[in-house]
Design an enzyme around this catalytic site. Sequence first.
Site, PDB file in Angstrom:
ATOM      1  N   GLY A  15      -6.848  -8.940  -4.201  1.00 12.43           N
ATOM      2  CA  GLY A  15      -7.212  -9.410  -2.860  1.00 12.43           C
ATOM      3  C   GLY A  15      -7.971  -8.332  -2.114  1.00 12.43           C
ATOM      4  O   GLY A  15      -9.083  -7.949  -2.487  1.00 12.43           O
ATOM      5  N   VAL A  16      -7.350  -7.786  -1.106  1.00 10.31           N
ATOM      6  CA  VAL A  16      -7.968  -6.727  -0.281  1.00 10.31           C
ATOM      7  C   VAL A  16      -8.483  -5.580  -1.150  1.00 10.31           C
ATOM      8  O   VAL A  16      -9.528  -4.989  -0.880  1.00 10.31           O
ATOM      9  CB  VAL A  16      -6.936  -6.198   0.748  1.00 10.31           C
ATOM     10  CG1 VAL A  16      -7.370  -4.891   1.381  1.00 10.31           C
ATOM     11  CG2 VAL A  16      -6.672  -7.251   1.807  1.00 10.31           C
ATOM     12  N   TYR A  17      -7.762  -5.292  -2.235  1.00  9.41           N
ATOM     13  CA  TYR A  17      -8.149  -4.138  -3.068  1.00  9.41           C
ATOM     14  C   TYR A  17      -9.303  -4.446  -4.016  1.00  9.41           C
ATOM     15  O   TYR A  17      -9.725  -3.595  -4.794  1.00  9.41           O
ATOM     16  CB  TYR A  17      -6.931  -3.594  -3.808  1.00  9.41           C
ATOM     17  CG  TYR A  17      -6.032  -2.718  -2.940  1.00  9.41           C
ATOM     18  CD1 TYR A  17      -6.329  -2.509  -1.585  1.00  9.41           C
ATOM     19  CD2 TYR A  17      -4.903  -2.106  -3.456  1.00  9.41           C
ATOM     20  CE1 TYR A  17      -5.516  -1.722  -0.789  1.00  9.41           C
ATOM     21  CE2 TYR A  17      -4.080  -1.312  -2.669  1.00  9.41           C
ATOM     22  CZ  TYR A  17      -4.419  -1.115  -1.336  1.00  9.41           C
ATOM     23  OH  TYR A  17      -3.610  -0.317  -0.538  1.00  9.41           O
ATOM     24  N   ASP A  37       1.574  -8.666   1.281  1.00 11.90           N
ATOM     25  CA  ASP A  37       2.446  -7.680   1.955  1.00 11.90           C
ATOM     26  C   ASP A  37       2.853  -8.214   3.330  1.00 11.90           C
ATOM     27  O   ASP A  37       4.033  -8.234   3.691  1.00 11.90           O
ATOM     28  CB  ASP A  37       1.657  -6.381   2.102  1.00 11.90           C
ATOM     29  CG  ASP A  37       2.516  -5.170   2.425  1.00 11.90           C
ATOM     30  OD1 ASP A  37       1.936  -4.101   2.683  1.00 11.90           O
ATOM     31  OD2 ASP A  37       3.753  -5.284   2.413  1.00 11.90           O
ATOM     32  N   ASN A  89       0.882  -1.173   0.000  1.00 13.40           N
ATOM     33  CA  ASN A  89       0.000   0.000   0.000  1.00 13.40           C
ATOM     34  C   ASN A  89       0.916   1.218   0.000  1.00 13.40           C
ATOM     35  O   ASN A  89       2.122   1.095   0.177  1.00 13.40           O
ATOM     36  CB  ASN A  89      -0.936  -0.005   1.217  1.00 13.40           C
ATOM     37  CG  ASN A  89      -0.177  -0.110   2.511  1.00 13.40           C
ATOM     38  OD1 ASN A  89       0.718   0.711   2.793  1.00 13.40           O
ATOM     39  ND2 ASN A  89      -0.461  -1.136   3.279  1.00 13.40           N
TER      40      ASN A  89
HETATM   41  N1  APR Z   1       1.848 -15.543  -2.079  1.00 12.79           N
HETATM   42  C1  APR Z   1       1.222 -15.227  -3.238  1.00 12.79           C
HETATM   43  N2  APR Z   1       0.032 -14.601  -3.294  1.00 12.79           N
HETATM   44  C2  APR Z   1      -0.538 -14.274  -2.122  1.00 12.79           C
HETATM   45  C3  APR Z   1       0.050 -14.534  -0.866  1.00 12.79           C
HETATM   46  C4  APR Z   1       1.292 -15.209  -0.885  1.00 12.79           C
HETATM   47  N3  APR Z   1       1.946 -15.526   0.254  1.00 12.79           N
HETATM   48  N4  APR Z   1      -0.784 -14.062   0.109  1.00 12.79           N
HETATM   49  C5  APR Z   1      -1.848 -13.536  -0.513  1.00 12.79           C
HETATM   50  N5  APR Z   1      -1.724 -13.658  -1.855  1.00 12.79           N
HETATM   51  C6  APR Z   1      -2.633 -13.261  -2.924  1.00 12.79           C
HETATM   52  C7  APR Z   1      -4.067 -12.992  -2.544  1.00 12.79           C
HETATM   53  O1  APR Z   1      -4.780 -14.216  -2.411  1.00 12.79           O
HETATM   54  C8  APR Z   1      -4.520 -12.182  -3.748  1.00 12.79           C
HETATM   55  O2  APR Z   1      -4.883 -13.041  -4.810  1.00 12.79           O
HETATM   56  O3  APR Z   1      -2.176 -12.027  -3.448  1.00 12.79           O
HETATM   57  C9  APR Z   1      -3.243 -11.420  -4.153  1.00 12.79           C
HETATM   58  C10 APR Z   1      -3.247  -9.941  -3.801  1.00 12.79           C
HETATM   59  O4  APR Z   1      -3.949  -9.780  -2.578  1.00 12.79           O
HETATM   60  P1  APR Z   1      -3.461  -8.731  -1.439  1.00 12.79           P
HETATM   61  O5  APR Z   1      -2.238  -9.255  -0.807  1.00 12.79           O
HETATM   62  O6  APR Z   1      -4.647  -8.457  -0.583  1.00 12.79           O
HETATM   63  O7  APR Z   1      -3.045  -7.429  -2.233  1.00 12.79           O
HETATM   64  P2  APR Z   1      -3.980  -6.281  -2.866  1.00 12.79           P
HETATM   65  O8  APR Z   1      -5.318  -6.784  -3.276  1.00 12.79           O
HETATM   66  O9  APR Z   1      -3.122  -5.608  -3.893  1.00 12.79           O
HETATM   67  O10 APR Z   1      -4.227  -5.302  -1.637  1.00 12.79           O
HETATM   68  C11 APR Z   1      -3.113  -4.590  -1.132  1.00 12.79           C
HETATM   69  O11 APR Z   1      -3.616  -5.387   1.052  1.00 12.79           O
HETATM   70  O12 APR Z   1      -2.222  -6.653   2.256  1.00 12.79           O
HETATM   71  C12 APR Z   1      -2.661  -5.384   2.087  1.00 12.79           C
HETATM   72  O13 APR Z   1      -0.822  -4.010   2.758  1.00 12.79           O
HETATM   73  C13 APR Z   1      -1.558  -4.476   1.635  1.00 12.79           C
HETATM   74  O14 APR Z   1      -2.884  -2.535   1.901  1.00 12.79           O
HETATM   75  C14 APR Z   1      -2.345  -3.421   0.947  1.00 12.79           C
HETATM   76  C15 APR Z   1      -3.452  -4.202   0.284  1.00 12.79           C
END
Ligand code: APR
Length: 173
Positions: free
Chosen positions: A125-127, A35, A25
């Site tokens: 994911g979260v986004y 992250d 983020n």
């Molecule tokens: N390895 C690979 N992929 C992963 C892992 C991992 N260890 N953990 C999670 N994922 C996948 C999730 O399942 C999703 O498909 O990574 C993808 C992206 O999800 P997020 O990590 O939630 O990232 P994003 O959607 O870009 O959101 C970013 O989430 O974690 C917080 O600090 C981060 O605020 C930021 C936001």
Amino acid sequence: MGARITLVRGDITTQEVDAIVNAANSGLLGGGGVDGAIHRAGGPAILEECRQLRATTLRDGLPTGQAVATTAGNLPARHLIHTVGPVYATSTDRTELLVSAYRESLRVADELGARTVAFPAISAGVYGWPMDDAARIAVETTGSTPTAVEEVRFVLFGDEAYTAFTRAAEHAG
Ligand code: APR
């Protein structure tokens, strides 16, 4: 030329590549999802360098769509590239920011001389970005961006993501 695209179902923190890309983020000081996994596996040296960036060149954080490199700490990679994907919105099309996150990550990878780069499904994911569209953007962007990177390895954490990226890769030919 473009990079070869490979798909792996697994954990990005175990990938033995030149550079791992973190879906961060703008605050750059950790979080959940990939992250959180990267900071947990990579150790405090990563956060320490992120704090230094926030104190110097990135006082206002890392803007969406941009990328910056830090140490990879204890990760099995030489470099860690942090990028910030857009939060999905139905009211406005933020596709160009997601495209930018992949393009800028490849630009930083080129600056580092990285030849193999592991990406997560940024913003999916979260986004909240719909997985199929996130996969299409990821595969099309990395497959069409001129780069010296030889392998773009998408590391997919679950079946939904793996299936979506497989379809996107097949569709892209
Ligand atoms: N390895 C690979 N992929 C992963 C892992 C991992 N260890 N953990 C999670 N994922 C996948 C999730 O399942 C999703 O498909 O990574 C993808 C992206 O999800 P997020 O990590 O939630 O990232 P994003 O959607 O870009 O959101 C970013 O989430 O974690 C917080 O600090 C981060 O605020 C930021 C936001």
